[in-house]
Enzyme design. Structure first.
Site, PDB file in Angstrom:
ATOM      1  N   ASP A   1       6.940 -11.026   2.946  1.00  0.00           N
ATOM      2  CA  ASP A   1       6.660 -10.884   4.336  1.00  0.00           C
ATOM      3  C   ASP A   1       5.360 -11.701   4.670  1.00  0.00           C
ATOM      4  O   ASP A   1       4.814 -11.724   5.772  1.00  0.00           O
ATOM      5  CB  ASP A   1       6.133  -9.378   4.435  1.00  0.00           C
ATOM      6  CG  ASP A   1       7.471  -8.483   4.621  1.00  0.00           C
ATOM      7  OD1 ASP A   1       8.555  -9.127   5.122  1.00  0.00           O
ATOM      8  OD2 ASP A   1       7.411  -7.393   3.918  1.00  0.00           O
TER       9      ASP A   1
ATOM     10  N   HIS B   1       4.088  -5.899  -4.424  1.00  0.00           N
ATOM     11  CA  HIS B   1       5.161  -5.455  -4.706  1.00  0.00           C
ATOM     12  C   HIS B   1       5.420  -4.542  -5.717  1.00  0.00           C
ATOM     13  O   HIS B   1       4.765  -4.671  -6.856  1.00  0.00           O
ATOM     14  CB  HIS B   1       5.983  -6.837  -4.918  1.00  0.00           C
ATOM     15  CG  HIS B   1       7.448  -6.601  -4.391  1.00  0.00           C
ATOM     16  ND1 HIS B   1       8.527  -6.027  -5.087  1.00  0.00           N
ATOM     17  CD2 HIS B   1       8.167  -6.656  -3.165  1.00  0.00           C
ATOM     18  CE1 HIS B   1       9.482  -5.971  -4.593  1.00  0.00           C
ATOM     19  NE2 HIS B   1       9.361  -6.236  -3.316  1.00  0.00           N
TER      20      HIS B   1
HETATM   21  N1  ACO Z   1      -3.823  -5.006  -0.802  1.00  0.00           N
HETATM   22  C1  ACO Z   1      -5.103  -4.601  -1.447  1.00  0.00           C
HETATM   23  N2  ACO Z   1      -4.844  -3.771  -2.793  1.00  0.00           N
HETATM   24  C2  ACO Z   1      -3.611  -3.522  -3.028  1.00  0.00           C
HETATM   25  C3  ACO Z   1      -2.407  -3.980  -2.366  1.00  0.00           C
HETATM   26  C4  ACO Z   1      -2.716  -4.677  -1.073  1.00  0.00           C
HETATM   27  N3  ACO Z   1      -1.754  -5.225  -0.542  1.00  0.00           N
HETATM   28  N4  ACO Z   1      -1.217  -3.351  -2.758  1.00  0.00           N
HETATM   29  C5  ACO Z   1      -1.616  -2.785  -3.938  1.00  0.00           C
HETATM   30  N5  ACO Z   1      -3.274  -2.711  -3.896  1.00  0.00           N
HETATM   31  C6  ACO Z   1      -3.847  -2.123  -5.098  1.00  0.00           C
HETATM   32  C7  ACO Z   1      -3.752  -0.569  -5.010  1.00  0.00           C
HETATM   33  O1  ACO Z   1      -4.804  -0.253  -4.221  1.00  0.00           O
HETATM   34  C8  ACO Z   1      -4.046  -0.033  -6.320  1.00  0.00           C
HETATM   35  O2  ACO Z   1      -5.315  -0.251  -6.801  1.00  0.00           O
HETATM   36  P1  ACO Z   1      -5.840   0.809  -7.843  1.00  0.00           P
HETATM   37  O3  ACO Z   1      -5.071   0.382  -9.103  1.00  0.00           O
HETATM   38  O4  ACO Z   1      -7.463   0.215  -7.749  1.00  0.00           O
HETATM   39  O5  ACO Z   1      -5.730   1.904  -7.101  1.00  0.00           O
HETATM   40  C9  ACO Z   1      -3.099  -1.267  -7.337  1.00  0.00           C
HETATM   41  O6  ACO Z   1      -3.247  -2.470  -6.087  1.00  0.00           O
HETATM   42  C10 ACO Z   1      -1.453  -0.746  -7.333  1.00  0.00           C
HETATM   43  O7  ACO Z   1      -0.960  -0.639  -6.277  1.00  0.00           O
HETATM   44  P2  ACO Z   1       0.201   0.553  -5.759  1.00  0.00           P
HETATM   45  O8  ACO Z   1      -0.201   0.992  -4.432  1.00  0.00           O
HETATM   46  O9  ACO Z   1       0.289   1.534  -6.995  1.00  0.00           O
HETATM   47  O10 ACO Z   1       1.442  -0.423  -5.716  1.00  0.00           O
HETATM   48  P3  ACO Z   1       2.970   0.021  -5.144  1.00  0.00           P
HETATM   49  O11 ACO Z   1       3.974  -0.617  -6.249  1.00  0.00           O
HETATM   50  O12 ACO Z   1       2.985   1.527  -5.361  1.00  0.00           O
HETATM   51  O13 ACO Z   1       2.976  -0.540  -3.746  1.00  0.00           O
HETATM   52  C11 ACO Z   1       3.178  -1.912  -2.098  1.00  0.00           C
HETATM   53  C12 ACO Z   1       3.675  -1.672  -3.732  1.00  0.00           C
HETATM   54  C13 ACO Z   1       3.768  -0.868  -1.059  1.00  0.00           C
HETATM   55  C14 ACO Z   1       4.213  -3.050  -1.669  1.00  0.00           C
HETATM   56  C15 ACO Z   1       1.902  -2.233  -1.748  1.00  0.00           C
HETATM   57  O14 ACO Z   1       1.595  -3.361  -2.667  1.00  0.00           O
HETATM   58  C16 ACO Z   1       1.541  -2.645  -0.573  1.00  0.00           C
HETATM   59  O15 ACO Z   1       1.196  -1.662   0.270  1.00  0.00           O
HETATM   60  N6  ACO Z   1       1.374  -3.847   0.157  1.00  0.00           N
HETATM   61  C17 ACO Z   1       1.149  -4.091   1.342  1.00  0.00           C
HETATM   62  C18 ACO Z   1       2.393  -3.918   2.317  1.00  0.00           C
HETATM   63  C19 ACO Z   1       3.574  -4.943   1.999  1.00  0.00           C
HETATM   64  O16 ACO Z   1       3.154  -6.238   2.103  1.00  0.00           O
HETATM   65  N7  ACO Z   1       4.776  -4.380   1.950  1.00  0.00           N
HETATM   66  C20 ACO Z   1       5.724  -5.125   1.882  1.00  0.00           C
HETATM   67  C21 ACO Z   1       6.738  -5.016   0.481  1.00  0.00           C
HETATM   68  S1  ACO Z   1       7.829  -6.359   0.342  1.00  0.00           S
HETATM   69  C22 ACO Z   1       8.978  -5.403   1.256  1.00  0.00           C
HETATM   70  O17 ACO Z   1       9.502  -4.478   1.463  1.00  0.00           O
HETATM   71  C23 ACO Z   1      10.012  -6.472   1.874  1.00  0.00           C
END
Ligand code: ACO
Length: 429
Positions: free
Chosen positions: A364, A307
């Site tokens: 979610d 998140h």
């Molecule tokens: N699975 C595996 N790795 C992940 C995940 C995940 N779900 N989420 C983040 N990471 C990793 C990224 O690859 C990144 O790794 P790195 O540092 O090696 O490059 C690190 O964790 C940081 O991730 P970001 O993408 O910078 O996090 P951001 O804050 O931009 O994104 C988001 C947040 C979009 C929610 C992301 O975690 C994601 O895509 N999660 C899955 C989708 C999801 O569940 N969305 C619902 C969000 S809640 C809502 O809207 C109600």
């Protein structure tokens, strides 16, 4: 405690006031930066940018705290209902019994939609996505209430209470009609004797000569799901609603834009993606271990994890996880996806990759399992999120509309395209 902060640009020290929120959150108020220096701040994705002052919701992502108008989500989930929280989020205080009854009766009274809107449904292809239908229908709904969607702020605000009740009520009717239209089933009229979620399930699932009744707690579970989605401060869809509202657009148009923003898989669409992921893991005969490995290698994303704000457990995920288990046993379903989800969660919480990146289950992760148990088809999951989020969008629209100092939202940018060049005639290109 600092009351100002300084930015040093070249030899010049520029001083800016510090704004402090109720819970001690701090911001450097750089609104005069450009006028003073010609510089703007650059913050793609807005991770460090406060776009507004808001009294609605407080989140501390590091500690996993979520509060609406000062009330902890855990207490609200345990002791109140979706409509009670909707009132709180929109009006700032928990309702008295009379106020809650008034909202209930307004919502009940407004459950039906104008017969003319049936023809809009007929215009959609059968495979149209329910979110495309919902956003169009909510905007169209405004056309049936010209006095509430005038884009004359004073007039729209004068009708605010009724508009809020119309939207909270009819978003549910439109959602149910969307489902039935796609299934080729006749529309079902709302039943005024039923409560909010029970009436929704009735409009979704009643068959001719077979009234929908469910005593296994499905309506209460759905109420909890909606309550937990009621607001979540400046997320993608709520910021969109505020952005549209800032231009003076009415509430119908603003929430319709919110639905579009919610649709994406990184936002509200994630609840569909979680079920798809769990079903694929199940079909592969994996218990989740292989999937975790793929996620760590960057080949997959663990949907429902991570998140932008929570760097701890999303408190809503904790509540929903428990509730999903309870609902499934109440309905008598033994869903293998719940076991896979629990295993994935446990494995991820013990894994260095997820620990280092502070990736925890978000709202979610379990919500899809709960919705599936209630009988909601996967394609409708994000629509359910939209029904829940409606009070938050309405409250945020109200905050913009009632603020006499509200300005149109208009971020700046850093242009990185070609510099000035001479126009070349068509024949010479
Ligand atoms: N699975 C595996 N790795 C992940 C995940 C995940 N779900 N989420 C983040 N990471 C990793 C990224 O690859 C990144 O790794 P790195 O540092 O090696 O490059 C690190 O964790 C940081 O991730 P970001 O993408 O910078 O996090 P951001 O804050 O931009 O994104 C988001 C947040 C979009 C929610 C992301 O975690 C994601 O895509 N999660 C899955 C989708 C999801 O569940 N969305 C619902 C969000 S809640 C809502 O809207 C109600």
């Amino acid at each position: 405690m600092e009351t100002t902060g300084t930015i040093r640009l070249g030899n010049e020290n520029l001083e800016f006031p510090v704004i402090t929120g109720t819970e001690g959150e701090k911001a450097l108020d750089t609104r005069t930066l450009r006028a003073k220096s010609g510089y703007i701040t650059f913050d793609e994705g807005y991770g460090n940018t406060g776009s507004c002052l808001s009294e609605i919701t407080f989140i501390n992502g590091e500690q996993g705290i979520l509060r609406h108008r000062g009330y902890a989500i855990e207490q609200l989930a345990e002791r109140s209902s979706f409509l009670e929280v909707a009132y709180l989020v929109i009006y700032g205080e928990l309702p008295s019994e009379a106020q809650l009854n008034q909202l209930r009766s307004q919502v009940t009274k407004n459950a039906s939609i104008h017969t003319g809107m049936r023809y809009h449904f007929e215009g959609f292809p059968i495979d149209a996505h329910p979110m495309a239908i919902l956003s169009s229908m909510l905007n169209s709904l405004g056309a049936y209430y010209p006095n509430m969607s005038s884009n004359d702020r004073e007039q729209d605000l004068a009708h605010f209470d009724e508009t809020a009740a119309v939207l909270i009520s009819k978003v549910r009717t439109i959602a149910a009609m969307t489902y039935r239209m796609k299934k080729g089933l006749p529309f079902v009229f709302p039943d005024h004797s039923r409560r909010y979620t029970d009436n929704f399930l009735h409009m979704m699932f009643t068959e001719p000569y077979n009234e929908y009744h469910n005593d296994s707690g499905a309506a209460d579970a759905l109420d909890l799901f909606l309550l937990l989605h009621a607001d979540h401060e400046q997320n993608c869809s709520t910021s969109t609603v505020r952005m549209v509202a800032s231009g003076g657009a009415n509430l119908f148009a603003s929430v319709s834009a919110g639905v579009c923003a919610l649709w994406g898989p990184s936002h509200g669409g994630a609840n569909m993606a979680v079920i798809k992921m769990l079903e694929e893991i199940h079909a592969d005969g994996d218990d989740g271990s292989r999937f975790i490995k793929a996620a760590k290698e960057g080949k997959a994303k663990l949907m429902g994890f991570g998140h932008r704000v929570y760097k701890n457990y999303d408190p809503r995920a904790k509540i929903l996880g428990k509730s999903a288990e309870h609902v499934l046993s109440g309905i008598g379903i033994d869903d293998p996806l719940l076991d896979i989800a629990k295993h994935l969660e446990q494995a991820a919480l013990e894994d260095d990759y997820f620990i280092k990146r502070k990736l925890y289950p978000n709202v979610d992760f379990y919500s899809g399992i709960l919705l599936k148990a209630i009988g909601i088809p996967v394609e409708m999951f994000t629509v359910m999120f939209a029904i829940g989020r409606m009070p938050g969008w309405i409250a945020n629209w109200k905050e913009i509309a009632e603020n006499p100092k509200s300005r149109i939202h208009r971020p700046r940018q850093i242009y990185t395209g070609p510099p000035l060049r001479e126009f070349v005639k068509l024949g010479d290109r």
